[in-house]
Design a protein around this motif. Structure first.
Motif, short mmCIF file in Angstrom:
data_model
loop_
_atom_site.label_atom_id
_atom_site.label_comp_id
_atom_site.label_asym_id
_atom_site.label_seq_id
_atom_site.Cartn_x
_atom_site.Cartn_y
_atom_site.Cartn_z
N LYS A 157 9.91 1.90 -1.43
CA LYS A 157 8.74 3.33 -2.71
C LYS A 157 10.40 3.65 -3.13
N CYS A 158 10.92 4.49 -2.08
CA CYS A 158 11.98 5.36 -2.47
C CYS A 158 12.98 4.79 -2.66
N LEU A 159 13.38 3.22 -2.17
CA LEU A 159 14.57 3.34 -2.49
C LEU A 159 14.56 2.14 -3.50
N GLY A 160 13.26 0.84 -3.05
CA GLY A 160 13.04 0.11 -4.15
C GLY A 160 13.98 -1.00 -3.59
N ASP A 161 14.43 -1.71 -4.34
CA ASP A 161 15.27 -2.67 -4.04
C ASP A 161 17.23 -2.57 -4.10
N LYS A 162 17.07 -1.22 -4.57
CA LYS A 162 18.85 -1.24 -4.32
C LYS A 162 18.80 -0.52 -2.73
N PRO A 163 20.55 -0.54 -2.44
CA PRO A 163 20.64 0.27 -1.01
C PRO A 163 21.33 1.11 -1.36
N PRO A 164 20.96 1.77 -0.07
CA PRO A 164 21.23 3.13 0.48
C PRO A 164 22.85 3.48 -0.91
N LYS A 165 22.97 5.01 -0.84
CA LYS A 165 24.36 5.42 -1.43
C LYS A 165 24.99 5.58 -0.19
N GLN A 166 26.13 5.05 -0.47
CA GLN A 166 27.00 5.26 0.78
C GLN A 166 27.80 5.88 0.47
N GLN A 167 28.94 7.04 2.01
CA GLN A 167 29.47 8.44 1.85
C GLN A 167 30.28 7.74 1.13
N PRO A 168 30.98 8.88 0.79
CA PRO A 168 32.89 8.83 0.39
C PRO A 168 33.93 7.67 1.52
N GLN A 169 33.44 8.41 2.81
CA GLN A 169 34.34 7.92 4.14
C GLN A 169 33.94 6.73 3.84
N VAL A 173 0.72 -1.22 -0.08
CA VAL A 173 0.09 -0.04 0.20
C VAL A 173 0.87 1.19 0.02
N ASP A 174 0.38 2.32 -0.85
CA ASP A 174 1.25 3.37 -0.77
C ASP A 174 1.31 4.26 0.31
N PRO A 175 2.52 4.68 1.38
CA PRO A 175 2.07 5.29 2.06
C PRO A 175 1.56 6.62 1.99
N ALA A 176 1.48 7.12 1.08
CA ALA A 176 0.75 7.99 1.03
C ALA A 176 -1.60 7.94 1.85
N GLU A 177 -1.22 6.65 0.86
CA GLU A 177 -2.83 6.38 1.47
C GLU A 177 -3.01 6.51 2.90
N THR A 178 -1.39 4.77 3.38
CA THR A 178 -2.17 4.51 4.86
C THR A 178 -2.28 6.05 5.68
N PHE A 179 -1.31 7.22 4.95
CA PHE A 179 -1.49 8.37 5.91
C PHE A 179 -2.54 9.38 5.44
N LEU A 180 -3.14 9.34 4.77
CA LEU A 180 -4.48 9.86 4.27
C LEU A 180 -5.53 9.11 5.27
N LYS A 181 -5.47 7.69 5.64
CA LYS A 181 -6.90 6.54 5.93
C LYS A 181 -6.77 6.80 7.74
N ALA A 182 -5.82 7.46 7.70
CA ALA A 182 -5.81 7.91 9.77
C ALA A 182 -5.82 8.62 9.77
N LEU A 183 -6.07 9.93 9.15
CA LEU A 183 -6.64 11.10 9.25
C LEU A 183 -8.21 11.09 9.59
N HIS A 215 4.68 2.01 8.18
CA HIS A 215 4.75 2.98 7.62
C HIS A 215 6.14 3.18 6.83
N TYR A 216 7.28 3.74 7.77
CA TYR A 216 8.73 3.89 7.94
C TYR A 216 8.72 2.72 6.64
N ARG A 217 9.07 1.84 6.70
CA ARG A 217 9.53 0.11 5.77
C ARG A 217 8.59 0.18 4.67
N ALA A 218 7.82 0.54 4.03
CA ALA A 218 7.05 0.95 3.12
C ALA A 218 7.34 1.54 2.34
#
Length: 341
Positions: free
Chosen positions: A309-321, A88-98, A302-305
């Motif tokens: 959606k934000c990252l997909g199956d790709k891992p987050p980009k790491q810092q240069p350090q 479920v889209d996180p925005a839909e979960t947010f709007l349903k909770a209002l 809610h955050y995991r969903a």
């Protein structure tokens, strides 16, 4: 009842909005529908009692499936429900909770974010979600019609249950987007009235505004804007128990969100660190702390969903350090293995 909204920047331009409601001890006591003064209020209270009972039954059933033994039917059903909810889209979960009605609406966001930006993001979300969920509601309603003849058959009606759930979910999200848009429009009207009153004060001090300009027109509309805003606020603050058949239109206006209050939170700023979210996603440990702080058990899901959606199956980009440390790690590991052999 208080409605609260939590604003969490996840990564770059992607934000997570999480809503919940807080009720007092007096509001948690269910009123008997027989005590209502008229038939309309009786029907409303009866519907509220049925919804509360159904919600309680669903919550007990959810806990039963969650605590089921591994490999059992209830455990598999729980995993299937978790999979469906995670899509479920996180925005839909947010709007349903209002909630449809509340005494106050508090929007809490990190202190470094401008209030105007938070208001604009919420307005854009509501304006985009309302027509989308209305169209999805019509689509899922049309998909339900061919499945109705399958109800009497001795077959699993999983598709029917899922379709009905999507109908209810899209209807609730569309109603939440409509109520949120109306509340934000109320806040915009208040800002417009404040600006009109300031221009009117300048005119009283002798400042001459350019004839036919927007400033002169806005200053002239100050009395009308003030009367319109007072009428809207008074209709929201009215209690449904005092309504009758003669003011049914005002009774309908009661069921809407009040004027939102935007609250910059310094503690939220220290935990979330919006400046760091431009380069790295919000850590799950921070969300876990926020869930304990605000007593929101579903915030982590809610955050995991949202993170999925934000990252997909790709891992987050790491810092240069971090990349340099990982590049230096393999030679050290091979050296330690060689010495140990």
């Amino acid at each position: 009842m208080k409605a609260k909204v939590l604003v969490l920047p996840v990564l770059r331009r992607y934000w997570l909005f999480h809503a919940w409601k807080e009720t007092s001890a007096n509001e948690q006591v269910a009123k008997n529908w027989r005590d209502a003064p008229n038939m309309k209020d009786k029907a409303s209270l009866l519907l509220s009692n049925l919804q509360a009972r159904a919600s309680k039954t669903a919550e007990n059933q959810w806990h039963k499936m969650e605590s089921a033994p591994e490999g059992s039917f209830n455990n598999r059903l729980f995993r299937l429900a978790q999979w469906a909810l995670s899509r479920v889209d996180p925005a839909e979960t947010f709007l349903k909770a209002l909630p449809q009605q509340a005494d106050s609406l508090q929007v809490m966001y990190p202190a470094s974010l401008p209030e105007r930006l938070v208001r604009r993001r919420l307005r854009h979300l509501a304006a985009k979600a309302e027509p989308f969920h209305h169209s999805r509601l019509r689509l899922w309603s049309a998909l339900l019609l061919p499945q109705l003849p399958l109800i009497p058959l001795p077959l699993p009606n999983v598709t029917i249950y899922y379709t009905v759930w999507r109908i209810i979910s899209n209807r609730s999200a569309g109603k939440g987007a409509q109520d949120l848009s109306a509340a934000l429009q109320l806040a915009s009207d208040q800002q417009r009235l404040k600006l009109a009153q300031q221009l009117q004060q300048l005119q009283q001090q002798g400042v001459v505004l350019k004839r036919g300009s927007w400033a002169e027109q806005l200053a002239a509309e100050a009395p009308r804007l003030q009367q319109q805003l007072q009428h809207t606020l008074s209709s929201i603050q009215q209690t449904p128990n005092n309504s009758n058949s003669s003011n049914s239109s005002q009774h309908q206006m009661v069921k809407r969100l009040p004027l939102p209050q935007f609250i910059p939170d310094q503690q939220l700023e220290q935990l979330v660190r919006p400046a760091d979210r431009l380069h790295s996603p919000l850590p799950e440990a921070v969300v876990d702390k926020l869930a304990d702080l605000y007593k929101q058990n579903h915030l982590l899901d809610h955050y995991r969903a949202a993170n999925r959606k934000c990252l997909g199956d790709k891992p987050p980009k790491q810092q240069p350090q971090q990349q340099q440390q990982q590049q230096q790690a393999p030679p050290e590991q091979t050296h330690s293995q060689g010495t140990s052999s």
